[in-house]
Design a protein around this motif. Structure first.
Motif, mmCIF file in Angstrom:
data_model
loop_
_atom_site.group_PDB
_atom_site.id
_atom_site.type_symbol
_atom_site.label_atom_id
_atom_site.label_comp_id
_atom_site.label_asym_id
_atom_site.label_seq_id
_atom_site.Cartn_x
_atom_site.Cartn_y
_atom_site.Cartn_z
ATOM 1 N N ALA A 12 0.823 -1.207 0.000
ATOM 2 C CA ALA A 12 0.000 0.000 0.000
ATOM 3 C C ALA A 12 0.860 1.261 0.000
ATOM 4 O O ALA A 12 0.559 2.240 -0.707
ATOM 5 N N ALA A 13 1.930 1.244 0.766
ATOM 6 C CA ALA A 13 2.819 2.406 0.845
ATOM 7 C C ALA A 13 3.517 2.658 -0.491
ATOM 8 O O ALA A 13 3.649 3.809 -0.933
ATOM 9 N N GLU A 71 2.428 1.700 -3.491
ATOM 10 C CA GLU A 71 1.424 2.135 -4.465
ATOM 11 C C GLU A 71 1.059 3.596 -4.267
ATOM 12 O O GLU A 71 0.884 4.345 -5.237
ATOM 13 N N LYS A 72 0.946 4.027 -3.016
ATOM 14 C CA LYS A 72 0.643 5.432 -2.751
ATOM 15 C C LYS A 72 1.787 6.329 -3.215
ATOM 16 O O LYS A 72 1.569 7.399 -3.800
ATOM 17 N N LYS A 121 3.899 5.712 -5.581
ATOM 18 C CA LYS A 121 3.871 5.731 -7.040
ATOM 19 C C LYS A 121 2.836 6.728 -7.550
ATOM 20 O O LYS A 121 3.122 7.539 -8.455
ATOM 21 N N LYS A 122 1.654 6.691 -6.976
ATOM 22 C CA LYS A 122 0.589 7.596 -7.399
ATOM 23 C C LYS A 122 0.973 9.049 -7.141
ATOM 24 O O LYS A 122 0.715 9.935 -7.971
ATOM 25 N N ASP A 123 1.597 9.287 -6.005
ATOM 26 C CA ASP A 123 1.995 10.664 -5.659
ATOM 27 C C ASP A 123 3.023 11.214 -6.642
ATOM 28 O O ASP A 123 2.999 12.397 -6.995
ATOM 29 N N ASP A 168 1.201 11.779 -10.044
ATOM 30 C CA ASP A 168 0.292 12.928 -9.941
ATOM 31 C C ASP A 168 1.021 14.248 -9.717
ATOM 32 O O ASP A 168 0.391 15.314 -9.687
#
Length: 362
Positions: free
Chosen positions: A342-343, A345-346, A348-350, A353
């Motif tokens: 989860a960490a 993936e977050k 990566k998204k940050d 974005d």
């Protein structure tokens, strides 16, 4: 001359030509293709393609490093298969000079290979010289953006982004708040890996201790090609207390992974998904993941552009958003660590974005 994974060559003339190419190019020929394997004018994508196939020249460590060069080879083989073209991939010579590299690339171009790709920044001077002499051939260089010519594509990556994800994974996986980074050579390119990794670790917990070690100051000193150096460095960091080690050291990284696996601590690979590498199968349970740099994808992209008659040129920089940089999650033990996944993936998204900008300098 050494032939690997190539097609069976039945015509004596082709064999003689291949031997001449290998001898004059100052390196070992790793793989040769013949007309029977999809040579001239047999592309499945374009009847206009006139090249003999892909000419690929490996970096220090050569094929079999389970990392950087093998990633390039994967793109080479996929492109040959998909576009039904031939190809030759060549090993570096021991202690070779820049002039040797130039001669190798020029010979590939003279023999009709197109594109001709130098795997690694060490090929920059050679690509610059060869591209001048063969303006109708497309040249590619991986990990360098200093060669500026209409027939050159600079294939570069945001390595720091994948390394940031490796840092987040390491910080979440460590049980003792102590991790390590091992770079092959103390140069700007590898500093990007360190910078991203350190920033990723600190984003989780600024108090985590980070060991740092570079194996050599110069590439020719074996920093990318000496598993024993990697093993010794890993042993020192584990003894110092680190329980997750991330390497950016090419073939030397095998030693890092072997030592980590032997000591039952986590290792994080680089460039290729090292969990999937057969040579490291004995230690794969301790490969948490790998910071991916899709060198093979870049080789494939450039070849596709040439075959289709629209050669790429100039800087082509790949990142997380393009999918050519990332973090491998093949190990079931990693996917079972839901908080780590989860960490990452977050993070990566940050980055994708634009919420997080990853540093390129430590």
């Amino acid at each position: 001359m050494r032939l690997r994974r190539g097609s069976r060559i039945s015509q004596l003339a082709v064999v003689v030509a291949s031997l001449a190419l290998a001898a004059s190019a100052c390196g070992k020929t790793s793989n040769e293709a013949s007309e029977d394997d999809g040579g001239d004018n047999k592309s499945g994508s374009s009847s206009e393609y006139k090249g003999k196939g892909i000419g690929l020249a490996y970096d220090i460590g050569g094929q079999g490093d389970q990392s950087f060069n093998d990633a390039a080879f994967s793109g080479y083989t996929k492109a040959r298969k998909d576009f039904k073209i031939g190809g030759v991939d060549m090993e570096p010579g021991d202690g070779e000079s820049s002039a040797d590299k130039t001669q190798r690339l020029e010979q590939l171009a003279r023999q009709g290979y197109n594109p001709v790709i130098g795997v690694g920044f060490v090929y920059a001077p050679a690509v610059k010289e060869a591209a001048k002499k063969f303006p109708k051939v497309t040249f590619g260089i991986i990990d360098d953006n200093t060669v500026k010519a209409d027939n050159v594509a600079d294939l570069v990556f945001h390595e720091e982004q994948g390394s940031y994800l490796a840092g987040v994974a390491a910080a979440k996986a460590t049980k003792v708040d102590h991790v390590g980074f091992i770079g092959g050579v103390d140069i700007n390119l590898i500093h990007k890996f360190e910078a991203g990794f350190v920033q990723g670790v600190k984003s989780v917990d600024p108090k985590i201790k980070i060991e740092k070690r570079y194996l050599t100051e110069k590439p020719e000193e074996g920093g990318f090609a000496s598993p024993d150096k990697g093993q010794n460095a890993a042993s020192g960091q584990i003894e110092a207390g680190a329980d997750v080690l991330y390497h950016a050291a090419g073939l030397s990284g095998q030693g890092v992974i072997q030592e980590a696996g032997s000591q039952k601590v986590w290792a994080i690979g680089v460039d290729s998904d090292q969990y999937q590498q057969k040579a490291l199968a004995k230690y794969k349970d301790y490969i948490l993941g790998s910071a991916l740099k899709d060198v093979g994808g870049a080789v494939y992209d450039l070849t596709k552009s040439v075959v289709e008659g629209k050669p790429m040129q100039g800087e082509q920089r790949y990142d997380l958003k393009s999918g050519r940089v990332g973090f491998a999650d093949s190990n079931p033990k990693y996917t079972a660590m839901k908080d780590v996944v989860a960490a990452v993936e977050k993070a990566k998204k940050d980055i994708v974005d634009g919420k997080v900008t990853v540093k390129t300098v430590p």
